[in-house]
Write a protein that holds these residues in place. Structure first.
Motif, PDB file in Angstrom:
ATOM      1  N   SER A  50       9.556 -43.664 -93.357  1.00 39.43           N
ATOM      2  CA  SER A  50       8.177 -44.045 -93.663  1.00 39.43           C
ATOM      3  C   SER A  50       7.183 -43.474 -92.669  1.00 39.43           C
ATOM      4  N   SER A  51       7.670 -43.064 -91.505  1.00 43.44           N
ATOM      5  CA  SER A  51       6.775 -42.464 -90.515  1.00 43.44           C
ATOM      6  C   SER A  51       7.066 -40.985 -90.306  1.00 43.44           C
ATOM      7  N   SER A  52       7.914 -40.389 -91.159  1.00 47.11           N
ATOM      8  CA  SER A  52       8.253 -38.981 -91.023  1.00 47.11           C
ATOM      9  C   SER A  52       7.134 -38.106 -91.560  1.00 47.11           C
ATOM     10  N   SER A  79       7.923 -48.232-102.782  1.00 43.61           N
ATOM     11  CA  SER A  79       7.997 -47.301-101.656  1.00 43.61           C
ATOM     12  C   SER A  79       9.445 -46.973-101.309  1.00 43.61           C
ATOM     13  N   ASN A  80      10.369 -47.895-101.591  1.00 39.77           N
ATOM     14  CA  ASN A  80      11.776 -47.623-101.334  1.00 39.77           C
ATOM     15  C   ASN A  80      12.301 -46.513-102.242  1.00 39.77           C
ATOM     16  N   PHE A  81      11.725 -46.409-103.450  1.00 35.34           N
ATOM     17  CA  PHE A  81      12.132 -45.347-104.367  1.00 35.34           C
ATOM     18  C   PHE A  81      11.590 -43.994-103.901  1.00 35.34           C
ATOM     19  N   ARG A 122      -7.967 -46.544 -97.961  1.00 39.56           N
ATOM     20  CA  ARG A 122      -7.261 -47.344 -96.970  1.00 39.56           C
ATOM     21  C   ARG A 122      -7.831 -48.762 -96.909  1.00 39.56           C
ATOM     22  N   SER A 123      -9.149 -48.874 -97.037  1.00 35.60           N
ATOM     23  CA  SER A 123      -9.759 -50.203 -97.064  1.00 35.60           C
ATOM     24  C   SER A 123      -9.226 -51.009 -98.241  1.00 35.60           C
ATOM     25  N   GLY A 124      -9.076 -50.350 -99.398  1.00 34.44           N
ATOM     26  CA  GLY A 124      -8.504 -51.035-100.552  1.00 34.44           C
ATOM     27  C   GLY A 124      -7.058 -51.430-100.337  1.00 34.44           C
ATOM     28  N   MET A 125      -6.286 -50.571 -99.647  1.00 34.25           N
ATOM     29  CA  MET A 125      -4.881 -50.888 -99.387  1.00 34.25           C
ATOM     30  C   MET A 125      -4.727 -52.068 -98.435  1.00 34.25           C
ATOM     31  N   CYS A 126      -5.754 -52.286 -97.587  1.00 38.11           N
ATOM     32  CA  CYS A 126      -5.722 -53.435 -96.671  1.00 38.11           C
ATOM     33  C   CYS A 126      -6.271 -54.702 -97.318  1.00 38.11           C
ATOM     34  N   PHE A 127      -6.712 -54.590 -98.566  1.00 35.44           N
ATOM     35  CA  PHE A 127      -7.331 -55.712 -99.259  1.00 35.44           C
ATOM     36  C   PHE A 127      -6.245 -56.621 -99.833  1.00 35.44           C
ATOM     37  N   ASP A 128      -6.168 -57.834 -99.323  1.00 37.40           N
ATOM     38  CA  ASP A 128      -5.152 -58.797 -99.746  1.00 37.40           C
ATOM     39  C   ASP A 128      -5.736 -59.696-100.839  1.00 37.40           C
ATOM     40  N   PRO A 138       3.693 -46.544 -97.463  1.00 39.11           N
ATOM     41  CA  PRO A 138       4.331 -47.423 -96.469  1.00 39.11           C
ATOM     42  C   PRO A 138       3.310 -48.039 -95.510  1.00 39.11           C
ATOM     43  N   GLN A 139       3.599 -49.239 -95.077  1.00 44.03           N
ATOM     44  CA  GLN A 139       2.703 -49.950 -94.170  1.00 44.03           C
ATOM     45  C   GLN A 139       2.488 -49.216 -92.841  1.00 44.03           C
ATOM     46  N   PRO A 140       3.516 -48.586 -92.244  1.00 45.95           N
ATOM     47  CA  PRO A 140       3.272 -47.863 -90.982  1.00 45.95           C
ATOM     48  C   PRO A 140       2.216 -46.760 -91.109  1.00 45.95           C
ATOM     49  N   ILE A 141       2.170 -46.116 -92.262  1.00 46.23           N
ATOM     50  CA  ILE A 141       1.170 -45.058 -92.457  1.00 46.23           C
ATOM     51  C   ILE A 141      -0.215 -45.670 -92.597  1.00 46.23           C
ATOM     52  N   ILE A 142      -0.316 -46.793 -93.289  1.00 50.48           N
ATOM     53  CA  ILE A 142      -1.612 -47.475 -93.415  1.00 50.48           C
ATOM     54  C   ILE A 142      -2.113 -47.907 -92.038  1.00 50.48           C
ATOM     55  N   THR A 143      -1.208 -48.450 -91.230  1.00 50.63           N
ATOM     56  CA  THR A 143      -1.583 -48.889 -89.879  1.00 50.63           C
ATOM     57  C   THR A 143      -1.957 -47.705 -88.999  1.00 50.63           C
TER      58      THR A 143
END
Length: 489
Positions: free
Chosen positions: A12-14, A2-4, A294-300, A63-68
């Motif tokens: 990340s929130s823009s 995500s940094n790239f 999004r559910s998959g992205m929250c899957f740890d 980015p995590q802020p977008i997932i949240t």
């Protein structure tokens, strides 16, 4: 990674980060379906896997802020799923086997929930609040997977009608059980004194939500007016009411599932117009894709291989596998015993449980709501278990549902079962196999409709044509071309 893609950490929130993230989510979900299609797996599986891959625990493309910040997707996805489920509550259909269907639904839903509670609390010694919520989620069934298999096979008959009614009622009972269980779970974590209102309150709240959803369905039937509104205005009005209803439910921290189901039920019974549901089915896939992604992205994945001290000492992967097995046993055992009591046909009694195996959309949505309500490690563990078991259900569920339709003789792959023809000629001689084949083909051709455009395609075509304007919009109209040829002559 995500940094790239987003060099500036604050970006990340823009707006650009949000747009790029949505593009990545949609495209990766689509590309994964190309692979799962070759493996004959449903799209939900592709979305969850793709979400895991691009999520923070793998490639970290979003980015995590977008997932949240996209928690609202669970409410919207549940609204679409529930509204579509409401179309199966036609009063004329429910009158046929209404009482019997209710009995079977109660047996299979509560049997699955009880067995899961025994497993989690008494066998695995998990936290009481966690066990109650997970057992409530066990009663739900995925209506989307079942409907997909029915459409693919063209199955019909008493077994199919009973299955659809039970799946719809299943989710009502599941949501009521979830509302009570989540209230008890929150109460047990706060340590407040127990009162009867802890149980009666959620039930009364959901009854109020059902009434409010019915009122919105009445308003929808009055505003849409199928014969006077254009297809695009019908879509705009229905989405405005659905989203507005979801917003009201969110203000009071109530699930919109029952209300949207009630809205769809009232609309279909007043207007008998199922074209609106088809139009929404064309519009909803991107929202459902983003929700499952999004559910998959929250899957740890790491949490799945470890134990969570806040709920118990058992690894989450063990809980997921055992939950998967025990719920299937509960569904089959409950549907069999319920069918025995109301004396249903042996096809329903023996094979209905297999048709109730799928579980994904509603369970994942409620798990996301639970994670938001419970919070902390317990909420995260619950969502992880449901996602892991849903992946297994999406592998086995459609196959079990198709097997139930086949064993119940709701559809057949044999040509002789599709149509019946006389096996003897007018002079009394037996026809050869070639003659029988020709007769069956001719009989099928006679039974085919005069046009090949189904209602879903017609709904989509009308929506597309309403956007056309000017000469080219008219030029592609067959009536316009015919009039033009006449003028040239």
């Amino acid at each position: 990674m995500s940094n790239f893609l987003y060099p500036d950490g604050a970006a990340s929130s823009s707006v650009s980060a949000v747009i790029i993230s949505i593009s990545i989510i949609l495209m990766s979900g689509f590309l994964m379906t190309r692979l799962t299609k070759l493996l004959r797996l449903p799209n939900v599986t592709a979305y969850i896997v793709a979400g895991i891959l691009i999520g923070p625990f793998c490639l970290n493309l979003v980015p995590q802020p977008i997932i949240t910040g996209t928690e609202f997707l669970s409410d919207i996805a549940l609204a679409f799923i529930a509204f579509s489920t409401g179309q199966f509550f036609r009063l004329d259909v429910l009158r046929k086997n209404g009482a019997k269907v209710v009995v079977i639904t109660l047996f299979e839903a509560f049997t699955a929930s009880i067995l899961v509670f025994v497993l989690t609390f008494f066998v695995l010694h998990l936290n009481l609040a966690f066990s109650i919520v997970l057992s409530a989620l066990a009663s739900t069934t995925a209506s989307a997977s079942t409907m997909m298999i029915i459409r693919q096979t063209g199955a019909k008959g008493n077994f199919v009608e009973t299955l659809l009614q039970i799946v719809a009622l299943d989710n009502i009972i599941g949501l009521l059980a979830y509302s009570v269980s989540i209230s008890i779970a929150v109460h047990s974590t706060t340590g407040e004194a127990f009162s009867a209102w802890r149980i009666a309150g959620p039930i009364l709240t959901n009854l109020l939500v059902i009434f409010l959803g019915a009122l919105f369905g009445l308003i929808l039937s009055w505003l849409v007016r199928p014969k006077t509104r254009t297809s695009d205005n019908r879509l705009i009005i229905s989405l405005a009411l659905m989203f507005g209803f979801c917003g009201i439910c969110t203000i009071f921290d109530v699930s919109p599932l029952l209300g949207c189901m009630s809205m769809g039920m009232v609309y279909i019974n007043i207007t008998n117009d199922d074209k609106l549901f088809k139009q929404l089915n064309y519009f909803s896939p991107p929202f459902l894709l983003m929700f499952f992604m999004r559910s998959g992205m929250c899957f740890d994945l790491k949490a799945l291989l470890t134990n969570n001290g806040s709920i118990g000492s058992s690894p989450l992967i063990l809980i997921s596998v055992l939950y998967f097995i025990v719920r299937i046993i509960g569904k089959c055992l409950g549907s069999f015993s319920g069918s025995m009591i109301v004396k249903m046909d042996k096809e329903i009694r023996n094979y209905l449980g297999l048709g109730l195996v799928p579980q994904a959309g509603i369970a994942i949505g409620l798990a996301a709501l639970s994670a938001r309500t419970l919070g902390g490690e317990a909420g995260k563990a619950l969502e992880t278990i449901i996602l892991a078991s849903s992946f297994l259900y999406e592998l086995a569920g459609p196959a079990c549902a198709k097997l139930s339709l086949y064993l119940s003789k709701s559809y057949s792959t044999k040509l002789e079962d599709l149509v019946s023809v006389n096996e003897t000629s007018p002079d009394g001689k037996e026809k050869t196999q070639v003659e029988l084949l020709i007769d069956r083909i001719q009989k099928i051709q006679e039974e085919l409709p005069s046009h090949t455009i189904n209602e879903a395609e017609e709904a989509f075509t009308e929506a597309a044509e309403s956007q056309n304007s000017g000469f080219w919009g008219d030029y592609h109209n067959p009536t316009f071309r015919q009039r033009s040829r006449k003028r040239r002559k």
